[in-house]
Write a protein that holds these residues in place. Structure first.
Motif, mmCIF file in Angstrom:
data_model
loop_
_atom_site.group_PDB
_atom_site.id
_atom_site.type_symbol
_atom_site.label_atom_id
_atom_site.label_comp_id
_atom_site.label_asym_id
_atom_site.label_seq_id
_atom_site.Cartn_x
_atom_site.Cartn_y
_atom_site.Cartn_z
ATOM 1 N N MET A 39 0.828 -1.208 0.000
ATOM 2 C CA MET A 39 0.000 0.000 0.000
ATOM 3 C C MET A 39 0.857 1.250 0.000
ATOM 4 S SD MET A 39 -3.282 0.921 2.384
ATOM 5 C CE MET A 39 -4.298 2.374 2.034
ATOM 6 N N ILE A 40 0.473 2.211 -0.831
ATOM 7 C CA ILE A 40 1.058 3.549 -0.821
ATOM 8 C C ILE A 40 0.035 4.473 -0.182
ATOM 9 C CG2 ILE A 40 2.070 5.395 -2.194
ATOM 10 C CD1 ILE A 40 2.430 3.411 -4.459
ATOM 11 N N PHE A 41 0.425 5.145 0.885
ATOM 12 C CA PHE A 41 -0.510 6.014 1.598
ATOM 13 C C PHE A 41 -0.504 7.412 0.989
ATOM 14 C CE2 PHE A 41 0.668 2.648 4.510
ATOM 15 C CZ PHE A 41 -0.552 2.250 5.021
ATOM 16 N N GLN A 42 -1.565 8.169 1.304
ATOM 17 C CA GLN A 42 -1.782 9.465 0.676
ATOM 18 C C GLN A 42 -0.712 10.481 1.044
ATOM 19 O OE1 GLN A 42 -5.695 11.014 1.253
ATOM 20 N NE2 GLN A 42 -5.287 12.948 0.236
ATOM 21 N N GLU A 43 -0.323 10.536 2.301
ATOM 22 C CA GLU A 43 0.625 11.551 2.764
ATOM 23 C C GLU A 43 1.920 10.882 3.190
ATOM 24 O OE1 GLU A 43 2.892 14.155 3.435
ATOM 25 O OE2 GLU A 43 0.985 14.949 2.735
ATOM 26 N N PRO A 44 2.939 10.879 2.326
ATOM 27 C CA PRO A 44 4.171 10.165 2.658
ATOM 28 C C PRO A 44 4.909 10.736 3.859
ATOM 29 C CG PRO A 44 4.456 11.467 0.648
ATOM 30 C CD PRO A 44 3.002 11.500 0.988
ATOM 31 N N MET A 45 4.773 12.040 4.121
ATOM 32 C CA MET A 45 5.517 12.637 5.229
ATOM 33 C C MET A 45 5.028 12.110 6.574
ATOM 34 S SD MET A 45 8.149 14.488 5.410
ATOM 35 C CE MET A 45 9.131 15.009 6.797
ATOM 36 N N SER A 46 3.717 11.869 6.686
ATOM 37 C CA SER A 46 3.188 11.341 7.938
ATOM 38 C C SER A 46 3.259 9.817 7.984
ATOM 39 C CB SER A 46 1.731 11.798 8.129
ATOM 40 O OG SER A 46 0.928 11.330 7.066
ATOM 41 N N SER A 47 3.526 9.175 6.842
ATOM 42 C CA SER A 47 3.613 7.719 6.794
ATOM 43 C C SER A 47 5.037 7.222 6.991
ATOM 44 C CB SER A 47 3.090 7.204 5.446
ATOM 45 O OG SER A 47 1.771 7.648 5.210
ATOM 46 N N GLY B 28 8.826 16.050 -2.168
ATOM 47 C CA GLY B 28 7.568 15.302 -2.153
ATOM 48 C C GLY B 28 7.572 14.140 -3.123
ATOM 49 N N GLY B 29 8.128 14.356 -4.315
ATOM 50 C CA GLY B 29 8.177 13.290 -5.304
ATOM 51 C C GLY B 29 9.063 12.139 -4.873
ATOM 52 N N LEU B 30 10.215 12.447 -4.260
ATOM 53 C CA LEU B 30 11.119 11.398 -3.807
ATOM 54 C C LEU B 30 10.552 10.647 -2.603
ATOM 55 C CD1 LEU B 30 14.636 13.082 -4.172
ATOM 56 C CD2 LEU B 30 13.603 11.326 -5.618
ATOM 57 N N ARG B 31 9.823 11.360 -1.724
ATOM 58 C CA ARG B 31 9.186 10.665 -0.602
ATOM 59 C C ARG B 31 8.146 9.672 -1.118
ATOM 60 N NH1 ARG B 31 9.525 15.803 2.317
ATOM 61 N NH2 ARG B 31 7.439 16.369 1.609
ATOM 62 N N GLN B 32 7.414 10.074 -2.166
ATOM 63 C CA GLN B 32 6.423 9.159 -2.723
ATOM 64 C C GLN B 32 7.096 7.969 -3.389
ATOM 65 O OE1 GLN B 32 3.563 8.351 -1.884
ATOM 66 N NE2 GLN B 32 2.281 9.964 -2.716
ATOM 67 N N ARG B 33 8.284 8.187 -3.987
ATOM 68 C CA ARG B 33 9.043 7.078 -4.564
ATOM 69 C C ARG B 33 9.517 6.125 -3.464
ATOM 70 N NH1 ARG B 33 11.419 8.000 -9.803
ATOM 71 N NH2 ARG B 33 10.603 9.901 -10.732
ATOM 72 N N ALA B 34 9.914 6.695 -2.314
ATOM 73 C CA ALA B 34 10.333 5.853 -1.192
ATOM 74 C C ALA B 34 9.168 5.002 -0.688
ATOM 75 C CB ALA B 34 10.890 6.727 -0.065
ATOM 76 N N MET B 35 7.967 5.595 -0.629
ATOM 77 C CA MET B 35 6.782 4.841 -0.235
ATOM 78 C C MET B 35 6.513 3.723 -1.232
ATOM 79 S SD MET B 35 5.339 5.829 2.594
ATOM 80 C CE MET B 35 3.757 5.060 2.324
ATOM 81 N N LEU B 36 6.709 4.016 -2.516
ATOM 82 C CA LEU B 36 6.495 3.012 -3.551
ATOM 83 C C LEU B 36 7.503 1.866 -3.407
ATOM 84 C CD1 LEU B 36 4.828 2.308 -6.039
ATOM 85 C CD2 LEU B 36 6.401 3.655 -7.423
ATOM 86 N N ALA B 37 8.766 2.218 -3.098
ATOM 87 C CA ALA B 37 9.790 1.190 -2.888
ATOM 88 C C ALA B 37 9.428 0.305 -1.699
ATOM 89 C CB ALA B 37 11.147 1.845 -2.670
#
Length: 638
Positions: free
Chosen positions: A108-116, A171-180
């Motif tokens: 799962m990728i959550f909506q807000e990567p900073m809080s996840s 923000g884009g890199l945090r979302q990539r980290a969540m995806l990883a």
């Protein structure tokens, strides 16, 4: 619908929350499927039940929530031959089986990567933890596998990224980290909950392209939860439209976009701003929340009459000239050498006419918000000038101090991006909107209360809500409270900093229509900051494009979108996902390696290390582009 076998089947799912007044059903008999290797989009407004359904699939429902009926059948492709699908709805909430599925077979990728993402653990630690929980690996293998996944999701230096913390990433890199993290165990199903909501169009295109390529490489299925129909049109094979916990319409993407049947779906499509809207055409909001402007018009008419009699029509209300702002570079270690200063705003100049809305667009980090703060004197400029002239004579904003500066602050107000963090949770709506009036000693307490009530009516909110706190309002209502607060001092210019970026498409339409009505009826002037080009196209008369702290192009909206000259503007437009199957996003031609990188621009727009080599060139019709002085104007027009 295709005959592809299903990896997930949700049958008559019911979810309820136990409240003090009794059980509340939030999901009522929902049924849909996710075929193997396909992408299914679950579309709806905030509060429709999308995220709650994803939490139920992951076994992550809050304690107050429970599955009161139905099935969630997960048919793992790696199950033993002849095995039956697992009914997640029947698994113990924290049992061994659901822990095996969660993060292992279902990511799962959550909506807000900073809080996840944990702020006290490195990105590599967090991704490797998910790997160790679900896969037996040898000592020393974890880091190499993690770095390989970081490289797969687009980190240029995975070895360095492994040691970084979430706050060090964009923000884009945090979302990539969540995806990883979601993909490190190669799940069969990926649930992406609003994965691109707050991202720029170019970064959004990168993330979407990455999800598509990884889906193809890993053969996984995707349940995409979003309210962005442009993303849906470019990603989904099938679409499920949900409203208040019930399915309104479902079908293939072709059926949903070409032959919508349900009034709710048609309303969602009509609420979207698009580039081919006619002059004067309004967005169709799902709910009528028009405000009553009559109470606030009396004092405003008198102010406008006084200023109109003295103002020169050709004089801009705001003139920004050669504005510059830099920040100290980051120090390497405690005693290490500090890096070169970071240039946030570089030689920015523009004008805003009275009653006009100037749009300011660009990626995150381009300097948009910094310009707004410089004008507001929230941060101090290194150099340049900001001249404000409402008809009473020019005022050098940056030179104001003491009582003069305090009086001036009533002329320019700001609407902030996040209505949650910009409103105090400890203050009632009455006190929030009245606070500017109290600070500037405008009116008696009873007059201030009456003014606040009138402002609530003007932004379409019930006066009876004055004693409520912000948490009891929806996101759109909180943003209306922010607008009312900005109007309290009867300003001339309002800086709108991403005021609708976090809102659903239906609520976004309400807020945008309200801002247009206020501008027309109250004679307001806007500086509208956004990364959403379609939104800026709808509300602004002229648009300035910002890249790396410099305005690279400025033109009337029709001219800019019809014939963009600068490479950066062209890249931004190519990255916009249209909610139209006939205009798909061309992932191969979008500048996925950095639209704001000058190395990706045409040679005539590159300064080659000498910023002074670029100069604003007038292309006619108010169209100005930043290019080399030696370039022939005809080449830029072509």
């Amino acid at each position: 619908m295709s005959e592809t076998p299903d990896i997930l089947r949700v049958n008559q799912l019911r979810i309820s929350f136990q409240l003090q007044r009794g059980a509340l059903d939030v999901v009522r008999g929902v049924s849909f499927r996710v075929p193997l290797g396909k992408t299914v989009a679950l579309v709806g407004e905030s509060g429709s039940g999308k995220t709650v359904i994803s939490q139920a699939i992951m076994g992550l429902l809050p304690k107050a929530g429970s599955i009161s009926g139905g099935q969630i059948l997960f048919d793992d492709p790696l199950k033993v031959d002849g095995g039956e699908p697992v009914d997640i709805a029947r698994l113990p909430r924290d049992g061994r089986e659901i822990r095996h599925l969660r993060g292992g077979r279902i990511g799962m990728i959550f909506q807000e990567p900073m809080s996840s993402l944990s702020p006290v653990h490195t990105i590599g630690n967090q991704i490797e933890e998910a790997l160790r929980l679900h896969r037996p690996i040898k000592a020393g293998e974890g880091r190499s596998i993690t770095e390989a996944m970081l490289e797969m999701v687009g980190f240029k230096n995975p070895h360095r990224a492994y040691r970084q913390y979430a706050f060090e990433l964009s923000g884009g890199l945090r979302q990539r980290a969540m995806l990883a993290m979601a993909l490190i165990c190669h799940p069969a199903l990926l649930i992406a909950d609003e994965p691109t909501t707050a991202l720029d169009v170019t970064i959004q295109a990168q993330v979407l392209n990455l999800m598509r390529s990884l889906q193809s490489d890993l053969g996984m299925s995707i349940l995409l939860i979003t309210h962005d129909l442009g993303v849906v049109a470019n990603m989904a094979d099938e679409v499920v439209v949900i409203y208040h916990g019930e399915i309104m319409e479902a079908g293939s993407a072709n059926d949903i976009f070409r032959h919508p049947q349900h009034p709710y779906l048609k309303a969602l499509l009509a609420a979207l701003p698009h580039f081919d809207m006619k002059p004067g055409e309004r967005l169709t909001a799902l709910r009528d929340t028009s405000g009553d402007l009559a109470p606030v018009m009396t004092s405003r008419r008198q102010t406008l009459a006084e200023q109109t009699s003295t103002a020169q029509p050709s004089t801009p209300i705001l003139a920004v000239n050669n504005l510059r702002k830099t920040y100290p570079g980051k120090r390497s270690g405690i005693l290490g050498k500090r890096a070169e200063r970071v240039v946030a705003v570089s030689d920015v100049s523009f004008e805003i006419k009275r009653g006009e809305c100037l749009g300011l667009v660009g990626e995150s980090g381009s300097g948009k918000t910094s310009i707004g703060k410089l004008i507001m004197r929230a941060i101090k400029a290194d150099s340049g000038s900001v001249v404000f002239n409402n008809g009473s004579g020019p005022v050098d904003v940056l030179a104001l101090h003491g009582p003069a500066g305090r009086r001036f602050r009533t002329a320019i107000q700001m609407i902030f991006q996040d209505p949650v963090s910009s409103l105090s949770p400890r203050m009632t709506v009455l006190n929030i909107i009245r606070e500017p009036l109290e600070i500037h000693n405008q009116g008696s307490p009873s007059e201030q209360t009456a003014r606040v009530a009138d402002l609530m009516s003007a932004v379409g909110l019930d006066r009876r809500f004055l004693n409520r706190y912000p948490h009891s309002f929806s996101g759109g209502q909180r943003q209306r409270i922010g607008i009312a607060r900005a109007l309290a001092l009867d300003p001339e210019l309002i800086i709108c900093d991403e005021p609708v970026s976090a809102l659903d498409v239906s609520v976004q339409a309400q807020v945008l229509n309200l801002l247009k009505d206020l501008q027309r009826e109250l004679g307001l002037t806007y500086l509208f900051i956004s990364h959403n080009l379609a939104v800026v196209d709808y509300i602004a008369q002229r648009i300035a494009v910002l890249a790396n702290g410099r305005i690279v192009e400025i033109a009337p909206r029709g001219v800019l979108f019809r014939s963009p000259a600068h490479s950066y503007t062209q890249a931004l437009l190519k990255a916009v996902p249209f909610p139209d199957l006939d205009h798909p996003l061309d992932f191969t031609s979008v500048a996925l390696r950095g639209a704001s990188n000058p190395k990706n621009w045409a040679p005539q727009f590159q300064d080659e290390g000498d910023p002074a080599s670029l100069t604003p060139i007038d292309l006619g019709q108010g169209h100005i582009v930043l290019a080399r002085a030696t370039i022939d104007r005809k080449e830029l027009v072509a």
